[in-house]
Design a protein around this motif. Structure first.
Motif, PDB file in Angstrom:
ATOM      1  N   GLU A  38      42.625  40.785  46.750  1.00 43.01           N
ATOM      2  CA  GLU A  38      43.471  41.847  46.179  1.00 43.01           C
ATOM      3  C   GLU A  38      44.777  41.980  46.963  1.00 43.01           C
ATOM      4  O   GLU A  38      45.849  42.099  46.373  1.00 43.01           O
ATOM      5  CB  GLU A  38      42.713  43.179  46.170  1.00 43.01           C
ATOM      6  N   ASP A  39      44.671  41.933  48.305  1.00 46.61           N
ATOM      7  CA  ASP A  39      45.873  42.022  49.147  1.00 46.61           C
ATOM      8  C   ASP A  39      46.791  40.830  48.922  1.00 46.61           C
ATOM      9  O   ASP A  39      48.013  40.979  48.856  1.00 46.61           O
ATOM     10  CB  ASP A  39      45.484  42.114  50.629  1.00 46.61           C
ATOM     11  N   GLU A  40      46.190  39.640  48.815  1.00 45.97           N
ATOM     12  CA  GLU A  40      46.993  38.436  48.598  1.00 45.97           C
ATOM     13  C   GLU A  40      47.727  38.496  47.256  1.00 45.97           C
ATOM     14  O   GLU A  40      48.914  38.173  47.171  1.00 45.97           O
ATOM     15  CB  GLU A  40      46.101  37.189  48.648  1.00 45.97           C
ATOM     16  N   ILE A  41      47.024  38.939  46.220  1.00 51.97           N
ATOM     17  CA  ILE A  41      47.650  39.058  44.895  1.00 51.97           C
ATOM     18  C   ILE A  41      48.775  40.080  44.933  1.00 51.97           C
ATOM     19  O   ILE A  41      49.842  39.856  44.355  1.00 51.97           O
ATOM     20  CB  ILE A  41      46.589  39.420  43.823  1.00 51.97           C
ATOM     21  N   GLY A  43      50.594  40.858  47.533  1.00 49.04           N
ATOM     22  CA  GLY A  43      51.693  40.214  48.256  1.00 49.04           C
ATOM     23  C   GLY A  43      52.438  39.216  47.389  1.00 49.04           C
ATOM     24  O   GLY A  43      53.677  39.144  47.405  1.00 49.04           O
ATOM     25  N   LEU A  44      51.687  38.435  46.617  1.00 47.46           N
ATOM     26  CA  LEU A  44      52.308  37.451  45.723  1.00 47.46           C
ATOM     27  C   LEU A  44      53.131  38.145  44.633  1.00 47.46           C
ATOM     28  O   LEU A  44      54.220  37.682  44.282  1.00 47.46           O
ATOM     29  CB  LEU A  44      51.237  36.553  45.089  1.00 47.46           C
ATOM     30  N   ASN A  45      52.606  39.250  44.106  1.00 48.78           N
ATOM     31  CA  ASN A  45      53.364  40.003  43.093  1.00 48.78           C
ATOM     32  C   ASN A  45      54.646  40.575  43.669  1.00 48.78           C
ATOM     33  O   ASN A  45      55.683  40.597  42.999  1.00 48.78           O
ATOM     34  CB  ASN A  45      52.496  41.118  42.496  1.00 48.78           C
ATOM     35  N   THR A  46      54.579  41.028  44.931  1.00 54.31           N
ATOM     36  CA  THR A  46      55.786  41.533  45.605  1.00 54.31           C
ATOM     37  C   THR A  46      56.797  40.404  45.775  1.00 54.31           C
ATOM     38  O   THR A  46      57.987  40.577  45.500  1.00 54.31           O
ATOM     39  CB  THR A  46      55.415  42.121  46.987  1.00 54.31           C
ATOM     40  N   ARG A  47      56.307  39.237  46.215  1.00 54.44           N
ATOM     41  CA  ARG A  47      57.194  38.077  46.378  1.00 54.44           C
ATOM     42  C   ARG A  47      57.820  37.688  45.038  1.00 54.44           C
ATOM     43  O   ARG A  47      59.000  37.364  44.946  1.00 54.44           O
ATOM     44  CB  ARG A  47      56.421  36.891  46.947  1.00 54.44           C
ATOM     45  N   LEU A  48      57.004  37.742  43.983  1.00 58.95           N
ATOM     46  CA  LEU A  48      57.477  37.416  42.641  1.00 58.95           C
ATOM     47  C   LEU A  48      58.588  38.377  42.216  1.00 58.95           C
ATOM     48  O   LEU A  48      59.641  37.951  41.723  1.00 58.95           O
ATOM     49  CB  LEU A  48      56.301  37.494  41.660  1.00 58.95           C
ATOM     50  N   GLU A 129      55.559  28.402  40.621  1.00 62.38           N
ATOM     51  CA  GLU A 129      54.422  28.108  41.499  1.00 62.38           C
ATOM     52  C   GLU A 129      53.694  29.394  41.881  1.00 62.38           C
ATOM     53  O   GLU A 129      52.461  29.445  41.876  1.00 62.38           O
ATOM     54  CB  GLU A 129      54.915  27.384  42.763  1.00 62.38           C
ATOM     55  N   THR A 130      54.455  30.453  42.176  1.00 61.19           N
ATOM     56  CA  THR A 130      53.854  31.739  42.544  1.00 61.19           C
ATOM     57  C   THR A 130      53.048  32.306  41.379  1.00 61.19           C
ATOM     58  O   THR A 130      51.937  32.814  41.572  1.00 61.19           O
ATOM     59  CB  THR A 130      54.944  32.740  42.989  1.00 61.19           C
ATOM     60  N   GLN A 131      53.589  32.226  40.172  1.00 68.16           N
ATOM     61  CA  GLN A 131      52.856  32.718  38.995  1.00 68.16           C
ATOM     62  C   GLN A 131      51.558  31.940  38.794  1.00 68.16           C
ATOM     63  O   GLN A 131      50.520  32.524  38.463  1.00 68.16           O
ATOM     64  CB  GLN A 131      53.740  32.622  37.752  1.00 68.16           C
ATOM     65  N   LYS A 132      51.622  30.641  39.037  1.00 61.81           N
ATOM     66  CA  LYS A 132      50.432  29.800  38.902  1.00 61.81           C
ATOM     67  C   LYS A 132      49.370  30.214  39.928  1.00 61.81           C
ATOM     68  O   LYS A 132      48.195  30.364  39.595  1.00 61.81           O
ATOM     69  CB  LYS A 132      50.834  28.330  39.102  1.00 61.81           C
ATOM     70  N   VAL A 133      49.810  30.432  41.179  1.00 63.89           N
ATOM     71  CA  VAL A 133      48.881  30.845  42.242  1.00 63.89           C
ATOM     72  C   VAL A 133      48.285  32.211  41.920  1.00 63.89           C
ATOM     73  O   VAL A 133      47.083  32.436  42.116  1.00 63.89           O
ATOM     74  CB  VAL A 133      49.605  30.864  43.619  1.00 63.89           C
ATOM     75  N   ILE A 134      49.118  33.139  41.411  1.00 62.82           N
ATOM     76  CA  ILE A 134      48.621  34.482  41.059  1.00 62.82           C
ATOM     77  C   ILE A 134      47.525  34.373  40.000  1.00 62.82           C
ATOM     78  O   ILE A 134      46.481  35.026  40.103  1.00 62.82           O
ATOM     79  CB  ILE A 134      49.772  35.395  40.575  1.00 62.82           C
ATOM     80  N   LYS A 135      47.749  33.551  38.979  1.00 62.98           N
ATOM     81  CA  LYS A 135      46.734  33.392  37.926  1.00 62.98           C
ATOM     82  C   LYS A 135      45.429  32.849  38.506  1.00 62.98           C
ATOM     83  O   LYS A 135      44.340  33.327  38.163  1.00 62.98           O
ATOM     84  CB  LYS A 135      47.251  32.461  36.824  1.00 62.98           C
ATOM     85  N   GLU A 136      45.542  31.854  39.411  1.00 67.66           N
ATOM     86  CA  GLU A 136      44.340  31.281  40.030  1.00 67.66           C
ATOM     87  C   GLU A 136      43.604  32.333  40.852  1.00 67.66           C
ATOM     88  O   GLU A 136      42.384  32.460  40.774  1.00 67.66           O
ATOM     89  CB  GLU A 136      44.718  30.104  40.937  1.00 67.66           C
ATOM     90  N   ARG A 137      44.371  33.092  41.653  1.00 59.65           N
ATOM     91  CA  ARG A 137      43.764  34.113  42.519  1.00 59.65           C
ATOM     92  C   ARG A 137      43.125  35.222  41.683  1.00 59.65           C
ATOM     93  O   ARG A 137      42.054  35.724  42.025  1.00 59.65           O
ATOM     94  CB  ARG A 137      44.802  34.727  43.465  1.00 59.65           C
ATOM     95  N   GLU A 138      43.780  35.616  40.589  1.00 58.40           N
ATOM     96  CA  GLU A 138      43.213  36.661  39.723  1.00 58.40           C
ATOM     97  C   GLU A 138      41.907  36.197  39.091  1.00 58.40           C
ATOM     98  O   GLU A 138      40.956  36.971  38.980  1.00 58.40           O
ATOM     99  CB  GLU A 138      44.223  37.078  38.657  1.00 58.40           C
ATOM    100  N   LYS A 139      41.866  34.930  38.700  1.00 60.05           N
ATOM    101  CA  LYS A 139      40.636  34.370  38.125  1.00 60.05           C
ATOM    102  C   LYS A 139      39.525  34.372  39.182  1.00 60.05           C
ATOM    103  O   LYS A 139      38.391  34.772  38.914  1.00 60.05           O
ATOM    104  CB  LYS A 139      40.921  32.944  37.641  1.00 60.05           C
TER     105      LYS A 139
END
Length: 199
Positions: A38-41, A43-48, A129-139
């Motif tokens: 959850e924290d990583e996602i 952070g990724l959303n903030t970066r996005l 790439e960030t959007q792709k990682v977010i989708k993977e992490r959410e899954k």
């Protein structure tokens, strides 16, 4: 209650405790993993969001540079027309310098536009790439949450089943009530110390 009944209740409590311990072992680091994901996602959303903001600024800069280039072009045209009507060399030279300055301004605008476009392309790659990682992490997070919910359900089922069986038959007022026995007895096996506490 007789000593035998008390011991049976204690044995039953130990069975429940053993089941819960097994469930806790199954659960393991799962809550921490879920929190980390959850924290990583987040952070990724903030970066996005930051990258999207930077891209919007770059696009605004491109727009401003294009406007500045168009203005410089207009000034060059105006100065060239004025050169046709000059009366002395000094006016002609001054207009020539202005034309040269505006041409340099146009070149600078082209360079800045090119730089901004290159940055946008780079950021777009990072964004994708960030959007792709977010989708993977959410899954992955969804899967882990399901696992955790299943384990929590199992724990609640064991507790509620134990509580129901304990409360069945009016045993609520017995010397070894379920929550008290859970607090009193520390060892995992029935030993003399436990018997002493119960008796």
């Amino acid at each position: 209650l007789t000593v035998e009944e008390k011991l049976q209740q204690l044995w039953y409590l130990q069975q429940i405790d053993t089941k819960i311990d097994k469930i806790q072992i199954l659960k393991g680091e799962l809550p921490i993993e879920v929190k980390d994901l959850e924290d990583e996602i987040e952070g990724l959303n903030t970066r996005l969001a930051n990258s999207e903001g930077e891209m919007a600024e770059l696009e605004e800069e491109i727009k401003n540079r294009k406007n500045a280039k168009a203005l410089a072009k207009e000034l060059i045209t105006r100065y060239e027309k004025q050169q046709d009507n000059v009366k002395n060399n000094r006016e002609y030279d001054a207009l020539s310098k202005e034309i040269e300055l505006q041409k340099l301004e146009m070149q600078l605008c082209d360079k800045r536009i090119g730089d901004a476009n290159a940055k946008i392309e780079g950021k777009q790659g990072v964004l994708d790439e960030t959007q792709k990682v977010i989708k993977e992490r959410e899954k992955h997070l969804k899967t882990k949450k399901k696992e955790l919910e299943k384990i929590i359900e199992e724990t609640e089922t064991v507790w509620s089943d134990g509580r129901r069986k304990h409360d069945k038959g009016g045993e609520r007022d017995c010397a070894v009530s379920y929550p008290i026995a859970k607090c009193i007895y520390a060892p995992k096996i029935v030993g003399p110390a436990t018997l002493f506490v119960l008796l």
